[in-house]
Design an enzyme around this catalytic site. Sequence first.
Site, PDB file in Angstrom:
ATOM      1  N   HIS A 104      32.680  48.645  70.246  1.00 50.64           N
ATOM      2  CA  HIS A 104      32.893  47.257  69.852  1.00 50.64           C
ATOM      3  C   HIS A 104      32.604  46.256  70.968  1.00 50.64           C
ATOM      4  O   HIS A 104      32.574  45.046  70.709  1.00 50.64           O
ATOM      5  CB  HIS A 104      34.324  47.065  69.335  1.00 50.64           C
ATOM      6  CG  HIS A 104      34.422  46.074  68.220  1.00 50.64           C
ATOM      7  ND1 HIS A 104      35.507  45.982  67.374  1.00 50.64           N
ATOM      8  CD2 HIS A 104      33.554  45.114  67.786  1.00 50.64           C
ATOM      9  CE1 HIS A 104      35.308  45.021  66.487  1.00 50.64           C
ATOM     10  NE2 HIS A 104      34.136  44.472  66.722  1.00 50.64           N
ATOM     11  N   ASP A 126      39.606  44.775  62.028  1.00 53.99           N
ATOM     12  CA  ASP A 126      39.831  45.761  63.080  1.00 53.99           C
ATOM     13  C   ASP A 126      41.297  46.189  63.073  1.00 53.99           C
ATOM     14  O   ASP A 126      42.176  45.415  62.678  1.00 53.99           O
ATOM     15  CB  ASP A 126      39.491  45.128  64.443  1.00 53.99           C
ATOM     16  CG  ASP A 126      39.217  46.124  65.534  1.00 53.99           C
ATOM     17  OD1 ASP A 126      39.781  47.236  65.502  1.00 53.99           O
ATOM     18  OD2 ASP A 126      38.447  45.797  66.457  1.00 53.99           O
ATOM     19  N   HIS A 128      42.630  46.861  65.944  1.00 57.30           N
ATOM     20  CA  HIS A 128      43.045  46.419  67.270  1.00 57.30           C
ATOM     21  C   HIS A 128      42.735  44.939  67.476  1.00 57.30           C
ATOM     22  O   HIS A 128      41.779  44.406  66.896  1.00 57.30           O
ATOM     23  CB  HIS A 128      42.334  47.240  68.342  1.00 57.30           C
ATOM     24  CG  HIS A 128      42.479  48.723  68.164  1.00 57.30           C
ATOM     25  ND1 HIS A 128      41.607  49.461  67.386  1.00 57.30           N
ATOM     26  CD2 HIS A 128      43.401  49.585  68.647  1.00 57.30           C
ATOM     27  CE1 HIS A 128      41.985  50.731  67.403  1.00 57.30           C
ATOM     28  NE2 HIS A 128      43.065  50.832  68.150  1.00 57.30           N
ATOM     29  N   ASP A 130      41.763  43.627  70.392  1.00 58.97           N
ATOM     30  CA  ASP A 130      40.633  43.498  71.328  1.00 58.97           C
ATOM     31  C   ASP A 130      40.741  42.221  72.163  1.00 58.97           C
ATOM     32  O   ASP A 130      39.745  41.548  72.428  1.00 58.97           O
ATOM     33  CB  ASP A 130      39.299  43.525  70.563  1.00 58.97           C
ATOM     34  CG  ASP A 130      39.025  44.887  69.945  1.00 58.97           C
ATOM     35  OD1 ASP A 130      39.713  45.859  70.316  1.00 58.97           O
ATOM     36  OD2 ASP A 130      38.130  44.982  69.088  1.00 58.97           O
ATOM     37  N   HIS A 143      35.619  47.916  75.196  1.00 59.24           N
ATOM     38  CA  HIS A 143      35.700  47.735  73.742  1.00 59.24           C
ATOM     39  C   HIS A 143      37.071  47.233  73.303  1.00 59.24           C
ATOM     40  O   HIS A 143      37.241  46.872  72.136  1.00 59.24           O
ATOM     41  CB  HIS A 143      35.298  49.014  72.994  1.00 59.24           C
ATOM     42  CG  HIS A 143      36.312  50.122  72.997  1.00 59.24           C
ATOM     43  ND1 HIS A 143      36.270  51.158  72.085  1.00 59.24           N
ATOM     44  CD2 HIS A 143      37.376  50.385  73.790  1.00 59.24           C
ATOM     45  CE1 HIS A 143      37.269  51.998  72.314  1.00 59.24           C
ATOM     46  NE2 HIS A 143      37.939  51.542  73.336  1.00 59.24           N
ATOM     47  N   ASP A 228      34.877  46.801  62.365  1.00 60.39           N
ATOM     48  CA  ASP A 228      35.174  48.030  63.087  1.00 60.39           C
ATOM     49  C   ASP A 228      35.695  49.023  62.056  1.00 60.39           C
ATOM     50  O   ASP A 228      36.653  48.740  61.340  1.00 60.39           O
ATOM     51  CB  ASP A 228      36.227  47.747  64.160  1.00 60.39           C
ATOM     52  CG  ASP A 228      36.487  48.924  65.081  1.00 60.39           C
ATOM     53  OD1 ASP A 228      36.457  50.075  64.603  1.00 60.39           O
ATOM     54  OD2 ASP A 228      36.753  48.687  66.277  1.00 60.39           O
ATOM     55  N   ASP A 230      37.494  51.520  62.353  1.00 55.59           N
ATOM     56  CA  ASP A 230      38.887  51.936  62.492  1.00 55.59           C
ATOM     57  C   ASP A 230      39.848  50.953  61.833  1.00 55.59           C
ATOM     58  O   ASP A 230      41.061  51.170  61.821  1.00 55.59           O
ATOM     59  CB  ASP A 230      39.265  52.212  63.946  1.00 55.59           C
ATOM     60  CG  ASP A 230      39.329  50.984  64.848  1.00 55.59           C
ATOM     61  OD1 ASP A 230      39.560  49.863  64.351  1.00 55.59           O
ATOM     62  OD2 ASP A 230      39.154  51.137  66.067  1.00 55.59           O
ATOM     63  N   GLU A 272      31.704  51.330  65.854  1.00 53.30           N
ATOM     64  CA  GLU A 272      32.675  52.380  66.139  1.00 53.30           C
ATOM     65  C   GLU A 272      32.596  53.583  65.199  1.00 53.30           C
ATOM     66  O   GLU A 272      33.571  54.324  65.045  1.00 53.30           O
ATOM     67  CB  GLU A 272      34.107  51.821  66.170  1.00 53.30           C
ATOM     68  CG  GLU A 272      34.354  50.799  67.274  1.00 53.30           C
ATOM     69  CD  GLU A 272      34.471  51.410  68.675  1.00 53.30           C
ATOM     70  OE1 GLU A 272      34.449  52.652  68.784  1.00 53.30           O
ATOM     71  OE2 GLU A 272      34.578  50.640  69.660  1.00 53.30           O
TER      72      GLU A 272
END
Length: 300
Positions: A104, A126, A128, A130, A143, A228, A230, A272
């Site tokens: 990412h 996402d 996360h 980030d 990332h 992303d 995830d 990702e």
Amino acid sequence: MTGPLRIIGVPMDLGADRRGVDMGPSAIRYAGLGDELTALDYDPSDVGDLPVTHPEVGDPDAVEPATGHAKYVAEVRDVCTRLADEVSETLADGAFPLVLGGDHSIAIGSVNGSARDADIGVVWFDAHADFNTPATTPSGNVHGMPVAAFLGEGEFADSDWAPAGVDPSNVALVGIRSVDASERAALADSDVTVFTMSDIDERGITDVTEDALDVASDGTDGIHVSLDLDWLDPNEAPGVGTPVRGGVTYREAHAALERTAQRDVRSMEVVEVNPILDRSNRTAELAVELAASGLGKRII
């Protein structure tokens, strides 16, 4: 949303701590991306992959002045600078840039390229936030820093490649469920809008997505979408490097991207996908499906 579309691969795993995500662009292509785009009446062209230094020959400890603890930051800077040029040129040529990652951290380049000649908003799907910086990161993995980087947070404020000039009030994070303590504090002090999985649980995916799109489109020339894989629950998308339980479902993800396609999206990245950790290319196939929904595919 039809017409010329340019596929840009960025096979980079320098920003992550697990190998394999550099094969993501190939896996997504193999999963039938080109055929899906053609079926949607796009005219896709694939410019191939940007050259990326392998970790074996890079230097994880080489840092720019004032960048602190950020592994391979010199190499990430080089790739993101070239990606920004590619995305900007794609838009100038009247084509839609679809960027395939890779980890990412490539979003620093995508967002900079999309924002070069426009005021844009960003919707960030996402698990996360980030939002770490080199000073706050527990891992040093870039990332986990791209939102902070393109907003010029912390040490990134002094860099000449990361800040994209995006207004934090036009950035919306959607489906967040893994946030470091330092990120939580920084986000509380920022104008970034955060929609957690709890918000989706309480309000539903379509209402949350519409609000996120409103944030990103308020007074802007268009939206950059960053997906992303995830973001989804690991049961849906097993081939990712940093899975977090409790993510969105298959149908929720499609519903969100279908709503996104109804807005003025000017650029997108899908990141990702890690084939080494995947099962029968399942996550790459899902990436293709979701990209198609985000580009206008409907059931009827």
